[in-house]
Motif scaffolding. Structure first.
Motif, short mmCIF file in Angstrom:
data_model
loop_
_atom_site.label_atom_id
_atom_site.label_comp_id
_atom_site.label_asym_id
_atom_site.label_seq_id
_atom_site.Cartn_x
_atom_site.Cartn_y
_atom_site.Cartn_z
N PRO F 23 -8.38 -4.34 -5.48
CA PRO F 23 -7.97 -2.99 -5.06
C PRO F 23 -9.22 -1.81 -5.39
O PRO F 23 -9.78 -1.67 -6.13
CB PRO F 23 -6.66 -2.63 -6.21
CG PRO F 23 -6.45 -4.19 -6.61
CD PRO F 23 -7.72 -5.00 -6.53
N GLY F 24 -9.25 -1.18 -4.12
CA GLY F 24 -10.00 0.04 -4.55
C GLY F 24 -11.56 -0.26 -4.18
O GLY F 24 -12.47 0.65 -4.09
N CYS F 25 -11.84 -1.43 -3.86
CA CYS F 25 -13.21 -1.88 -3.70
C CYS F 25 -13.71 -1.40 -2.30
O CYS F 25 -13.02 -1.47 -1.30
CB CYS F 25 -13.32 -3.42 -3.61
SG CYS F 25 -14.88 -3.89 -2.92
N VAL F 29 -14.05 -0.38 3.19
CA VAL F 29 -14.61 0.78 3.93
C VAL F 29 -15.84 0.55 4.75
O VAL F 29 -15.99 1.02 5.65
CB VAL F 29 -14.67 2.13 3.10
CG1 VAL F 29 -15.16 3.22 3.78
CG2 VAL F 29 -13.47 2.40 2.11
N VAL F 181 -19.38 6.72 0.33
CA VAL F 181 -18.08 6.70 1.12
C VAL F 181 -16.87 7.24 0.22
O VAL F 181 -15.49 6.58 0.07
CB VAL F 181 -17.64 5.00 1.72
CG1 VAL F 181 -18.56 5.07 2.71
CG2 VAL F 181 -17.79 3.96 0.49
N ASP F 182 -17.15 8.09 -0.73
CA ASP F 182 -16.38 8.43 -1.72
C ASP F 182 -15.36 9.46 -1.26
O ASP F 182 -14.44 9.99 -2.19
CB ASP F 182 -17.15 8.85 -3.02
CG ASP F 182 -17.95 9.89 -3.01
OD1 ASP F 182 -18.73 10.08 -1.85
OD2 ASP F 182 -18.18 10.71 -3.99
N SER F 183 -15.54 10.24 -0.50
CA SER F 183 -15.04 11.32 0.04
C SER F 183 -14.78 11.20 1.53
O SER F 183 -15.53 10.67 2.37
CB SER F 183 -15.58 12.57 -0.42
OG SER F 183 -16.84 12.90 0.36
N VAL F 184 -13.91 11.77 2.28
CA VAL F 184 -13.76 11.93 3.60
C VAL F 184 -14.94 12.53 4.15
O VAL F 184 -15.57 11.94 5.37
CB VAL F 184 -12.66 12.93 3.77
CG1 VAL F 184 -12.39 13.05 5.37
CG2 VAL F 184 -11.34 11.95 3.57
N THR F 218 -13.58 -3.34 -10.30
CA THR F 218 -13.28 -4.51 -11.51
C THR F 218 -14.47 -4.48 -12.42
O THR F 218 -14.11 -4.74 -13.52
CB THR F 218 -13.21 -5.80 -10.31
OG1 THR F 218 -12.04 -5.63 -9.66
CG2 THR F 218 -12.96 -6.93 -11.39
N PRO F 224 -9.58 2.24 -9.69
CA PRO F 224 -10.14 2.72 -8.36
C PRO F 224 -10.46 4.01 -8.26
O PRO F 224 -11.62 4.51 -7.93
CB PRO F 224 -9.25 1.93 -7.30
CG PRO F 224 -8.49 1.10 -7.67
CD PRO F 224 -8.49 1.38 -9.37
N VAL F 225 -9.66 4.97 -8.89
CA VAL F 225 -9.96 6.31 -8.61
C VAL F 225 -11.19 6.76 -9.49
O VAL F 225 -11.86 7.66 -9.37
CB VAL F 225 -8.53 7.12 -9.02
CG1 VAL F 225 -8.84 8.68 -9.19
CG2 VAL F 225 -7.72 7.19 -7.80
N ASN F 228 -14.32 5.87 -7.95
CA ASN F 228 -14.62 6.68 -7.23
C ASN F 228 -15.34 7.88 -7.58
O ASN F 228 -16.20 8.28 -6.87
CB ASN F 228 -13.63 6.98 -6.20
CG ASN F 228 -13.74 7.44 -4.80
OD1 ASN F 228 -14.70 6.87 -4.12
ND2 ASN F 228 -13.17 8.39 -4.22
N LYS G 13 -2.96 -2.23 -1.85
CA LYS G 13 -3.42 -2.64 -3.05
C LYS G 13 -3.29 -1.75 -4.28
O LYS G 13 -3.48 -1.90 -5.29
CB LYS G 13 -4.74 -3.29 -2.98
CG LYS G 13 -4.91 -4.43 -2.25
CD LYS G 13 -6.13 -4.84 -2.36
CE LYS G 13 -6.57 -6.17 -1.34
NZ LYS G 13 -7.83 -6.52 -0.85
N CYS G 15 -4.51 1.07 -4.74
CA CYS G 15 -5.58 1.69 -5.54
C CYS G 15 -5.72 3.23 -5.77
O CYS G 15 -6.18 3.68 -6.58
CB CYS G 15 -6.78 1.37 -4.75
SG CYS G 15 -6.95 2.33 -3.16
N ILE G 60 -10.24 6.77 3.98
CA ILE G 60 -10.68 6.52 2.53
C ILE G 60 -10.02 5.18 1.96
O ILE G 60 -10.63 4.57 1.26
CB ILE G 60 -10.34 7.58 1.66
CG1 ILE G 60 -11.31 7.40 0.64
CG2 ILE G 60 -9.07 7.43 1.05
CD1 ILE G 60 -12.53 8.58 0.78
N PRO G 62 -9.56 1.41 1.60
CA PRO G 62 -10.30 0.27 1.62
C PRO G 62 -9.61 -0.94 2.46
O PRO G 62 -10.18 -1.83 2.65
CB PRO G 62 -10.78 -0.04 0.29
CG PRO G 62 -10.31 1.21 -0.54
CD PRO G 62 -9.24 1.77 0.23
#
Ligand SMILES: Cc1ncc(C[n+]2csc(CCOP(=O)(O)OP(=O)(O)O)c2C)c(N)n1
Ligand SMILES: Cc1ncc(C[n+]2csc(CCOP(=O)(O)OP(=O)(O)O)c2C)c(N)n1
Ligand code: SF4
Ligand code: SF4
Ligand code: SF4
Ligand code: SF4
Ligand code: SF4
Ligand code: SF4
Ligand SMILES: [Mg+2]
Ligand SMILES: [Mg+2]
Lengths: 86, 260, 357, 182, 357, 260, 86, 182
Positions: F23-25, F29, F181-184, F218, F224-225, F228, G13, G15, G60, G62
């Motif tokens: 999740p969040g990886c 993106v 790729v942390d912000s739009v 992980t 994830p937040v 980021n 997921k 996130c 954003i 993923p």
């Protein structure tokens, strides 16, 4: 005769690099071969006196074939390069 | 006059035997400078030399210090192992351009980046000497070698790599300089650089690195004199001489007495 | 470091680390690869706290060459990896053998060829035992079958490395590395003082003659002479052969299996013994030197043989060579990619026994 | 073995011993014979010793390596020291007397011939042609191939860029042959 | 490219190059190492002029992986090196075998272990034949004994590589590589058009489904299934076995020797035959597949055997395994570091014959 | 409203299947951006993807192009082989930081220096993701990993390597940029950079290189937040975003039509 | 009801990255788990109208879990991000 | 084999199946029994499947790998699909009914028990403790070790940094045991 410089002929490979750096241009190619088959350089007796013991030739020689001794007189004048240039 | 004081002394750590190098090969000068610094910094008793595979593989015959032979390109890794096992030793490698910049690129970069307290002496003769003159990563554009018989072509083989600049850009290097031994003046400067490259790791500042531009008359297919002239004419314009990094400027060596 | 006699529940990988630390391992050079990651991870935690060296190398090639450097100093040093990483160390291993350097290399092998998988496999037997590097050389190879043995054999590996001045490989697999079992620890050895003069190690020459460690031999006959000495050394390793016999005396059929497969086969053999089948187990622990004499002795007494491996058939060649004067060996190869269980070996053993099923 | 000849050519790495070995091999092929040529290099480009073995035969050739050769060209002292004892009784040894003391020649057992190859080559303008002087002497002494075929083969071993050197090399071969001609 | 039937005097290394060029080799990736430098040097001169690719890689590791990439495109591609460099290629070779890529690797081997020397040696037999890389895999191994064979076998190597989609090694030594002999050239093959669809090669997917070449197999049983297929393929290679028998029919003793040693032994055997000794020669040309059946046949007919190698004893294991049902083999190992001559083999052969000297 | 026009379209070359990433990886993106550029430049039919060993090893499951799996660290060498065998293909690698900057350092440097006409997508998440969070060459000083449990120490392990700057300094690179790729906003910029990195080799200008700063929640042991947020807070200050080299500025792509 | 945005719940997921970029802050964590065991996000019906179709969330995400459709009205105003920003 | 138990614990990579396997192994050792624990990881950190096998016995343990286990803890659907058919007749299967449809349970052949582990854990404040719920249920059902020993072993597997999590985990274990208690 004063001989401020001497060549270890068995070491010389005749590369002539020393010839290119001698400020007095007194090093020349001889017509002798050493046992390894290389023609060796020399400073002819006629011009030996001209040598300033600056050791430039020894510094550039890749084969440690050149020995240089300081001329006591010149030593005093401080004209001789300190080859430990450290 | 052989009874006068010597104006030029060979360092004691240098074995007084004939070398196996070709006529005019400047490995002879480079290894003498290393020997002079070992003597002057009184390091011969605690030095460990990491030999590499190239024309200088027999360096252990000339430098009278403890030595180990590294596989081709791996001297920086071997040096790391030696230094980590024996931190009090003065550890140095002596490597050619094929060894250091081609096959050994990863080991060189990472050894420098980790800031291993070792010295790297890098003899750049723009060619693989030992194996008979193949292209090296430092071969000049247009230079003919046995594996770029038409001359190195930037488009196909890329441009010569400037290792000193790259090493200087890494965090772990303390000293990085490029020198040449084509003139008496350059020999003197080279000696100073080699000395600094030994001092930096001994002062625990990081890696010491010196690139020595040198000739390979045999594989350049030139006389030694022509080869030597090529250094100033072609190499130095592309590979500028100078100190690219020096964090030793402020701190100077306190350790062993300087010989003589 | 461990308290002698302490009993702990640990993985094989951790047992290897604790064994190495207890054996006085001074330097470790690693690079991550599954299924041996616990080893560099443990070492990165423990060695620095003991004032010893841990370096995560930039690659397996570099790790093996750092090992070469540390070994040249005469300290106890080690590296570990798994199959693809071990392939990358082959050049350095050949150099260490040629230079006669004592070093320990751990291979927690995985399925191959190529990237394969991360499960257990014995596909690296040939590489370890015949020499995956170039030139004539031998490394001692020890293959633990339990976590306790992993601990004990890594200690032995260091002793043998220094006794013979030769690389020693400890060959495990994902089962040995990842399995947890209770282990009884031994006493901790203090690392060799780096200043100790072993007569060959590099220390900086001090007042003595310079020393040189190399594998290049160019003067006429020098390499040949070197190789004669090495051959004699390899032959003398025979005296350190290690194996485990289980119920062989009255056995009609002897299963030959090493490492985790030897252990799993033991379960099968127990089960078959319960139903009256005369089966025994010979488990080579040292794969080089190989227990050829013992196998020859067993063959001479009329046994039949079945070699079981977790590969397509590698050790079976050494078994066949060992017993060729008297007997031959059947072979069952469990395929890498499948986990072996005691049940898998039943049919092959019954078939070798000549039992119809 | 009728029409069989073998020779070890040995010297320093830079003396061009490989070149004259190759030259002989080409000449043998041009002459319609079977031939093997096997070089042994030192590890470095120069300064080491180098030698090669050439086997020339009108019949099939077995081993390209000869422990006990029928002849030897020794361009320097270490080569003579190493190989002279191995030459078969009555064999031919060409010695570069510019670099080797002829007192070392084993005249009792062998047919030894000193040739001042460096000096002869030097007198022709280039010490590097000492090798050509030596091969000329060897061919003259053994008749393994006609001298003309050796000279004709020069353009097979000398790269076109250096074609202008061929006449000088021919001269050196001749001078070598002359030096040992009765 | 060559004119068919032309007769030239060339080195083994050059014969390898000309064979490769004539076989349509499209890409060559090399790195300098003695005694094979003539190969990259020749290729650097010739391939670009034919519009084909020569790259001097940064290392042997890179060269082997460039080879992997080119092979994945379905073109005929090759790399060459000598012993230490070949050790560095082991990981990639295992990957190519696992990924089933057709590629040709030349090893002009030298003395070992380690840096060793630059003279001939057969010390890499195990590495080549048993697999110096990790995991269960096999590569075909061809060992030329003459310069003509070097030319012919490299051509065959490309054919076999594509027939089996497997790496093929041509194993020579400093003798084969450096020796010059007259060679009769064959006809030149045009390189495969890169657009040719071989059913598996990467070209960019165009309109078809994407293709994937990999050696990772993680889903349950996938690696095992893959290994079964590979095993069957390796077994099927048997049909391409190559060997040379010389005066074996009436021989009491058969010398088994490969490559340059086989050739030198032939001289010894000729000499001994001249004095009435009943000796023959079996020279395996394909070392994998090994001519086991032929050796078994010879053994079954009552011959005795002596294996001669330029190493401490490697192929002798395969000989013994092949003939174990009927016979055993003596062994004479000429030491790497010493040049072998016909005279060296006389005593060992006479001893194996039981002749007192 | 599902009948309205889509405001966000997944590229056709991206397989519409769940990913195996955590999740969040941000591998998710990064690979989507690659897919978008392949589509827009109409490269999917002639693209060849060189996968590397790391969490992205299964990239071939997601990008519907011809693919080959390179051994760990060797993707640039494999790409070289592919490109030299098939010069008309659009060849790219997708590599992690362990793969590219540690074990693959030599291959990366030399591929770039030769100026191979290939694209390198470098996903820098400052850690070895796949193997469970060991130290990478790009691990930040002080960052804890499983092999630097006390946090990376510059003195012992060196400082994080800035690959983009190094690659930009080599003669063979045509385009080198670092993105996040942390912000739009950064995602949009990243997309442009990836596109340029594909265009440069297609225009025969040299190698195209993009470093994408990405999270590994992980192994960073963060949500994830949080992960980021760390990108802007910790990574970007040390690894500055931007274009470090762009020889494409003057010459623009003439080749394939842009999709849509 | 207009639904400019939809989540593919099997892909999400949980996130929460989309939550952090939505300018309208309308994405929230639900209390549902999907079959992979992840809690999934949602835009509650009450706030669905607020969505501008800006697609920031989709950019954003993923996991390609978000579909966004343009609102025809807004489309005309040109306020919608061109997600092909190419 | 008296006092012998073995179990396969299986689920997604992130569900903590390895942790409860280790917990069981520690507990068995603390309980004075022999034990082997063997994990099988997927290649990636998350998203893959993972399982481990624990063998607990009062006697010597042979193989650590069990093809046909006496029990199974299935934390997700793929795990149940894969391992349920292998469980020995009459064996015990703990199923995480939060993620798995209980219709899939093979009640005829096995003793299957559904535990809504995610929901229970969630209700205790952290979904991640679903694994603890499951092990609690398993221990309660099989009595392989006393429940107290399992709880006491928590501090062996949870690192000191997370010691404050131990009470919550104990609660989860209890909740799992309660969920299956008659
Ligand atoms: C693994 C390996 N690859 C290749 C070689 C062959 N080799 C020996 S020295 C050398 C290159 C030498 O060039 P360089 O490092 O520039 O040193 P130089 O001789 O020019 O001083 C090579 C490729 C080797 N010994 N080992
Ligand atoms: C030769 C070799 N060494 C090590 C490994 C193990 N390995 C697999 S992936 C990986 C590192 C992955 O890290 P990175 O490249 O940063 O990718 P990420 O997973 O972080 O995306 C390693 C070391 C391997 N497969 N092969
Ligand atoms: S010491 Fe100086 S002046 Fe004398 S010969 Fe040497 S270079 Fe010339
Ligand atoms: S520099 Fe040295 S080797 Fe060269 S010619 Fe002068 S003395 Fe001789
Ligand atoms: S080949 Fe070149 S580098 Fe080597 S010794 Fe000769 S001149 Fe020096
Ligand atoms: S471990 Fe890290 S890099 Fe790998 S999938 Fe998970 S979050 Fe992504
Ligand atoms: S499209 Fe924009 S406004 Fe609508 S939910 Fe996504 S981020 Fe929020
Ligand atoms: S960004 Fe995607 S995966 Fe993450 S919570 Fe939002 S919809 Fe789910
Ligand atoms: Mg060089
Ligand atoms: Mg990473």
């Amino acid at each position: 005769m004063e001989r401020p410089i001497a060549f270890r002929e068995d070491r010389c490979k005749g590369c002539a690099l020393c010839m290119t750096v001698c400020p007095k241009e007194i090093i020349t190619m001889s017509s002798r071969f050493n046992t390894s088959g290389y023609k060796v350089v020399e400073v002819r007796d006629e011009v030996m006196e001209t040598c300033t013991s600056c050791a430039a030739c020894a510094l550039i020689c890749p084969d440690y074939a050149i020995s240089v001794w300081r001329k006591p007189a010149r030593d005093k004048k401080g004209e001789v390069a300190d080859v430990h240039y450290g | 006059m052989k009874n006068g004081k010597e104006a030029f002394t060979l360092p004691g750590v240098l074995a007084d035997i004939p070398t196996h190098y070709c006529p005019g090969c400047q490995h002879g000068v480079a290894q003498r400078l290393v020997a002079e610094c070992l003597d002057e910094l009184a390091l011969s008793e605690k030095a460990i030399c990491i030999g590499s595979i190239g024309c200088s593989v027999f360096i252990y015959n000339y430098l009278l210090v403890d030595s180990v032979e590294a596989p081709h390109g791996r001297a920086p890794a071997v040096a790391t192992g030696v230094k980590r096992a024996r931190p009090e030793a003065a550890v140095f490698t002596y490597q050619g351009d094929g060894d250091l910049a081609s096959i050994g690129m990863a080991e060189t970069m990472h050894c420098a980046n980790r800031g291993e307290r070792v010295t790297i002496i890098f003899v750049n003769n723009t060619v693989y000497g030992m194996t008979g003159g193949q292209m090296a990563p430092t071969t000049m554009v247009g230079q003919r070698t046995t594996t770029c018989p038409g001359g190195r072509c930037a488009d196909n083989e890329g441009q010569p790599i400037k290792m000193t600049e790259i090493i200087a850009s890494l965090g772990g290097s303390a000293y990085a300089a490029r020198v040449a031994v084509d003139s008496v003046k350059h020999v003197r400067a080279a000696k100073k650089a080699v000395r600094k490259a030994f001092e930096a790791p001994l002062n625990n500042l990081g890696l010491g690195f010196v690139e020595i531009l040198a000739t390979c008359p045999t594989n350049w297919k030139m006389t030694p004199v022509q080869a030597n002239e090529r250094i100033a004419a072609e190499l130095i314009p592309y590979f500028p001489l100078g100190t690219f990094k020096d964090v030793t400027e402020l701190e100077t060596i306190e350790g062993p007495e300087v010989a003589e | 470091m461990s308290t002698t006699g302490e009993r702990v529940l640990i993985k094989g990988n951790e047992a290897i680390c604790r064994g190495a630390v207890d054996a006085g391992c001074q330097c470790f050079f690693g690079y991550p690869i599954t299924p041996q990651n616990d080893i560099p991870e443990y070492m990165s935690k423990v060695l620095p706290s003991l004032g010893r060296a841990f370096v995560q190398a930039e690659s397996e090639v570099a790790a093996a060459n750092m090992l070469l450097g540390a070994a040249a100093c005469g300290v106890r040093a080690m590296t570990s990896s798994s199959s693809p990483g071990i392939s990358l160390k082959q050049e350095a291993i050949s150099y260490m053998a040629g230079t006669e350097l004592p070093a320990v290399i751990v291979n927690i092998s995985r399925g191959g060829p190529g990237l394969g998988d991360i499960g257990p496999s014995q596909g690296d037997y040939f590489q370890a035992v015949k020499g995956g590097g170039h030139g004539d050389y031998r490394q001692l190879v020890l293959a633990p079958g339990t976590v306790q043995e992993a601990y004990d054999l890594i200690r032995k590996a260091f002793d043998l490395a220094f006794a013979y001045r030769n690389p020693v490989m400890v060959l495990g697999d994902a089962i040995i590395g990842q399995m947890m079992e209770p282990v009884t620890l031994g006493s901790a050895t203090t690392p060799t003082n780096v200043d100790q003069d072993l007569g060959w190690n590099l220390q900086g020459k001090g007042q003595r003659h310079p020393r040189l460690l190399k594998s290049l031999h160019l003067t006429d006959g020098a390499l040949a002479g070197h190789n004669i000495r090495l051959r004699d050394k390899y032959e003398s390793m025979e005296r350190d052969v290690l194996f485990d016999n289980f119920l062989v005396d009255d056995a009609e059929l002897i299963v030959v299996a090493f490492g985790s497969i030897g252990r799993i086969a033991k379960s099968t053999i127990r089960a078959l013994r319960a139903s009256g089948k005369k089966v025994g187990l010979h488990r080579p622990i040292s794969l080089f030197p190989f227990p050829s004499q013992e196998l020859d002795r067993l063959a001479a007494s009329g046994k039949r043989f079945l070699t079981i491996e977790h590969n397509l058939g590698q050790m079976v060649e050494d078994v066949r060579l060992a017993i060729r004067k008297h007997a031959d060996s059947d072979f069952y190869g469990h395929l890498p990619g499948n986990l072996p269980t005691p049940e898998d070996f039943e049919q092959p053993i019954l078939a070798a026994l000549g039992v119809r099923t | 073995m009728s029409g069989y000849q073998d020779v070890i050519v040995a010297g320093f790495g830079g003396q061009g011993v490989m070149l004259i070995g190759t030259l002989l091999a080409y000449a043998a092929m041009e002459d319609g014979q079977n031939v093997t040529y096997l070089p042994v290099y030192g590890p470095e480009m120069r300064g080491g010793t180098a030698n090669c073995t050439v086997v020339v035969s009108r019949e099939d050739i077995g081993s390209p390596i000869i422990r006990l050769p029928k002849s030897l060209i020794a361009m320097n002292r270490p080569s003579l020291d190493k190989f002279q004892p191995r030459v078969k009784d009555g064999g031919t040894v060409v010695i570069n007397s510019s670099l080797v003391d002829m007192d070392l020649a084993d005249n009792d057992r062998l047919r030894t011939v000193g040739v001042p190859a460096n000096e002869i080559a030097d007198s022709l303008g280039n010490t590097k042609m000492a090798n050509m002087v030596a091969i000329g002497a060897y061919v003259q002494l053994t008749s393994v191939v006609p001298l003309e075929v050796i000279k004709a083969s020069l353009r097979k071993v000398i790269s076109p860029n250096y074609a202008k050197m061929i006449p000088a090399n021919e001269k050196a071969i001749h001078a070598g042959a002359d030096a040992v001609r009765g």
